[in-house]
Scaffold this motif. Structure first.
Motif, PDB file in Angstrom:
ATOM      1  N   MET A   1       0.853  -1.168   0.000  1.00 40.83           N
ATOM      2  CA  MET A   1       0.000   0.000   0.000  1.00 40.83           C
ATOM      3  C   MET A   1       0.902   1.236   0.000  1.00 40.83           C
ATOM      4  O   MET A   1       1.776   1.382   0.824  1.00 40.83           O
ATOM      5  CB  MET A   1      -0.899  -0.042   1.232  1.00 40.83           C
ATOM      6  CG  MET A   1      -1.923   1.006   1.262  1.00 40.83           C
ATOM      7  SD  MET A   1      -3.109   0.617   2.566  1.00 40.83           S
ATOM      8  CE  MET A   1      -4.327   1.802   2.178  1.00 40.83           C
ATOM      9  N   SER A   2       0.648   2.137  -0.905  1.00 43.30           N
ATOM     10  CA  SER A   2       1.475   3.332  -1.005  1.00 43.30           C
ATOM     11  C   SER A   2       0.966   4.401  -0.038  1.00 43.30           C
ATOM     12  O   SER A   2      -0.194   4.418   0.347  1.00 43.30           O
ATOM     13  CB  SER A   2       1.467   3.878  -2.435  1.00 43.30           C
ATOM     14  OG  SER A   2       0.196   4.355  -2.779  1.00 43.30           O
ATOM     15  N   THR A   3       1.862   5.277   0.333  1.00 42.45           N
ATOM     16  CA  THR A   3       1.465   6.353   1.238  1.00 42.45           C
ATOM     17  C   THR A   3       0.831   7.490   0.436  1.00 42.45           C
ATOM     18  O   THR A   3       1.170   7.709  -0.725  1.00 42.45           O
ATOM     19  CB  THR A   3       2.683   6.900   2.011  1.00 42.45           C
ATOM     20  OG1 THR A   3       3.637   7.383   1.068  1.00 42.45           O
ATOM     21  CG2 THR A   3       3.304   5.822   2.879  1.00 42.45           C
ATOM     22  N   PHE A   4      -0.051   8.162   1.085  1.00 42.78           N
ATOM     23  CA  PHE A   4      -0.718   9.299   0.462  1.00 42.78           C
ATOM     24  C   PHE A   4       0.253  10.473   0.494  1.00 42.78           C
ATOM     25  O   PHE A   4       0.673  10.919   1.559  1.00 42.78           O
ATOM     26  CB  PHE A   4      -2.013   9.622   1.219  1.00 42.78           C
ATOM     27  CG  PHE A   4      -2.779  10.775   0.668  1.00 42.78           C
ATOM     28  CD1 PHE A   4      -3.178  10.793  -0.666  1.00 42.78           C
ATOM     29  CD2 PHE A   4      -3.115  11.845   1.467  1.00 42.78           C
ATOM     30  CE1 PHE A   4      -3.907  11.856  -1.176  1.00 42.78           C
ATOM     31  CE2 PHE A   4      -3.843  12.908   0.975  1.00 42.78           C
ATOM     32  CZ  PHE A   4      -4.238  12.908  -0.350  1.00 42.78           C
ATOM     33  N   ARG A   5       0.625  10.945  -0.666  1.00 43.55           N
ATOM     34  CA  ARG A   5       1.662  11.978  -0.764  1.00 43.55           C
ATOM     35  C   ARG A   5       1.247  13.317  -0.163  1.00 43.55           C
ATOM     36  O   ARG A   5       2.084  14.126   0.190  1.00 43.55           O
ATOM     37  CB  ARG A   5       2.091  12.175  -2.210  1.00 43.55           C
ATOM     38  CG  ARG A   5       2.940  11.009  -2.710  1.00 43.55           C
ATOM     39  CD  ARG A   5       3.465  11.289  -4.077  1.00 43.55           C
ATOM     40  NE  ARG A   5       2.554  10.674  -5.030  1.00 43.55           N
ATOM     41  CZ  ARG A   5       2.409  11.044  -6.286  1.00 43.55           C
ATOM     42  NH1 ARG A   5       3.105  12.034  -6.756  1.00 43.55           N
ATOM     43  NH2 ARG A   5       1.575  10.426  -7.066  1.00 43.55           N
ATOM     44  N   HIS A 111      -7.749   8.271  -2.542  1.00 44.33           N
ATOM     45  CA  HIS A 111      -6.510   7.486  -2.535  1.00 44.33           C
ATOM     46  C   HIS A 111      -6.734   6.148  -1.831  1.00 44.33           C
ATOM     47  O   HIS A 111      -6.322   5.099  -2.338  1.00 44.33           O
ATOM     48  CB  HIS A 111      -5.390   8.269  -1.831  1.00 44.33           C
ATOM     49  CG  HIS A 111      -4.136   7.490  -1.646  1.00 44.33           C
ATOM     50  ND1 HIS A 111      -3.262   7.243  -2.670  1.00 44.33           N
ATOM     51  CD2 HIS A 111      -3.625   6.881  -0.555  1.00 44.33           C
ATOM     52  CE1 HIS A 111      -2.263   6.520  -2.215  1.00 44.33           C
ATOM     53  NE2 HIS A 111      -2.453   6.285  -0.929  1.00 44.33           N
ATOM     54  N   ARG A 112      -7.407   6.169  -0.674  1.00 39.64           N
ATOM     55  CA  ARG A 112      -7.683   4.919   0.053  1.00 39.64           C
ATOM     56  C   ARG A 112      -8.560   3.990  -0.780  1.00 39.64           C
ATOM     57  O   ARG A 112      -8.329   2.780  -0.820  1.00 39.64           O
ATOM     58  CB  ARG A 112      -8.339   5.226   1.397  1.00 39.64           C
ATOM     59  CG  ARG A 112      -7.375   5.728   2.441  1.00 39.64           C
ATOM     60  CD  ARG A 112      -8.017   5.804   3.820  1.00 39.64           C
ATOM     61  NE  ARG A 112      -9.115   6.752   3.908  1.00 39.64           N
ATOM     62  CZ  ARG A 112      -8.978   8.049   4.171  1.00 39.64           C
ATOM     63  NH1 ARG A 112      -7.784   8.545   4.380  1.00 39.64           N
ATOM     64  NH2 ARG A 112     -10.027   8.831   4.235  1.00 39.64           N
ATOM     65  N   GLU A 114      -8.763   3.864  -4.065  1.00 44.23           N
ATOM     66  CA  GLU A 114      -7.950   3.329  -5.156  1.00 44.23           C
ATOM     67  C   GLU A 114      -7.002   2.244  -4.647  1.00 44.23           C
ATOM     68  O   GLU A 114      -6.776   1.239  -5.326  1.00 44.23           O
ATOM     69  CB  GLU A 114      -7.162   4.454  -5.833  1.00 44.23           C
ATOM     70  CG  GLU A 114      -8.034   5.377  -6.657  1.00 44.23           C
ATOM     71  CD  GLU A 114      -7.307   6.615  -7.148  1.00 44.23           C
ATOM     72  OE1 GLU A 114      -6.111   6.808  -6.806  1.00 44.23           O
ATOM     73  OE2 GLU A 114      -7.931   7.403  -7.883  1.00 44.23           O
ATOM     74  N   GLU A 115      -6.468   2.446  -3.446  1.00 46.77           N
ATOM     75  CA  GLU A 115      -5.584   1.443  -2.848  1.00 46.77           C
ATOM     76  C   GLU A 115      -6.367   0.161  -2.560  1.00 46.77           C
ATOM     77  O   GLU A 115      -5.862  -0.939  -2.801  1.00 46.77           O
ATOM     78  CB  GLU A 115      -4.962   1.980  -1.550  1.00 46.77           C
ATOM     79  CG  GLU A 115      -3.907   3.018  -1.778  1.00 46.77           C
ATOM     80  CD  GLU A 115      -2.657   2.452  -2.407  1.00 46.77           C
ATOM     81  OE1 GLU A 115      -2.177   1.400  -1.954  1.00 46.77           O
ATOM     82  OE2 GLU A 115      -2.166   3.066  -3.374  1.00 46.77           O
ATOM     83  N   GLU A 119      -5.604  -3.472  -4.148  1.00 45.17           N
ATOM     84  CA  GLU A 119      -5.373  -4.646  -3.312  1.00 45.17           C
ATOM     85  C   GLU A 119      -6.317  -5.776  -3.689  1.00 45.17           C
ATOM     86  O   GLU A 119      -5.900  -6.938  -3.796  1.00 45.17           O
ATOM     87  CB  GLU A 119      -5.548  -4.299  -1.840  1.00 45.17           C
ATOM     88  CG  GLU A 119      -4.438  -3.478  -1.254  1.00 45.17           C
ATOM     89  CD  GLU A 119      -4.718  -3.058   0.180  1.00 45.17           C
ATOM     90  OE1 GLU A 119      -5.733  -3.502   0.764  1.00 45.17           O
ATOM     91  OE2 GLU A 119      -3.921  -2.276   0.715  1.00 45.17           O
TER      92      GLU A 119
END
Length: 143
Positions: A1-5, A111-112, A114-115, A119
């Protein structure tokens, strides 16, 4: 999971919103106090009466007291109007800060989402691959 920039920006926006909300609360308290002082001054002015049979000095003193009280009422009304203006300005600043904060919150929610989709897609690919491998083994096991 990528961090929200934009997470840091989101924290900053929330801090700005909290600060604006605190300022709005302070200004509302100031306005209520000014309104109370205006009401008190009006009550005192309404309570001043002229003595019906007073000597000229007493009468002049009563006139001076009433004029002084009228000045206090006017000053209190001016302070109330100023306090209302400052409260309105604080309300506008809070509204702006809230909108800016909400914008970043919506981006974070997107963003969450889309993550989560990514997943689930990855999990489905793993499940599809396992099912394909199982089907291939079954075909190999059949004579």
């Amino acid at each position: 999971m990528s961090t929200f920039r934009l997470a840091g920006l989101g924290r900053l926006r929330r801090l700005q919103e909290d600060h604006a909300a605190a300022e709005l609360a302070r200004r509302a308290t100031d306005r209520r106090g000014a309104e109370r002082r205006t009401a008190d001054a009006r009550e005192k002015l309404a309570g001043t009466v002229f003595a019906g049979s007073a000597d000229p000095q007493t009468w002049r003193a009563a006139v001076a007291a009433r004029a002084s009280m009228s000045s206090l009422v006017l000053a209190a009304q001016a302070a109330t109007e100023t306090a209302r203006g400052l409260e309105a300005e604080a309300q506008a600043q809070w509204t702006t800060a809230r909108k800016r904060s909400k914008t970043v919150e919506k981006l974070a929610e997107r963003h969450r989402a889309e993550e989560t989709v990514a997943e689930l897609r990855a999990e489905q690919q793993v499940l599809d691959e396992l099912a394909t491998q199982r089907a291939a083994r079954r075909r190999e096991e059949r004579p």
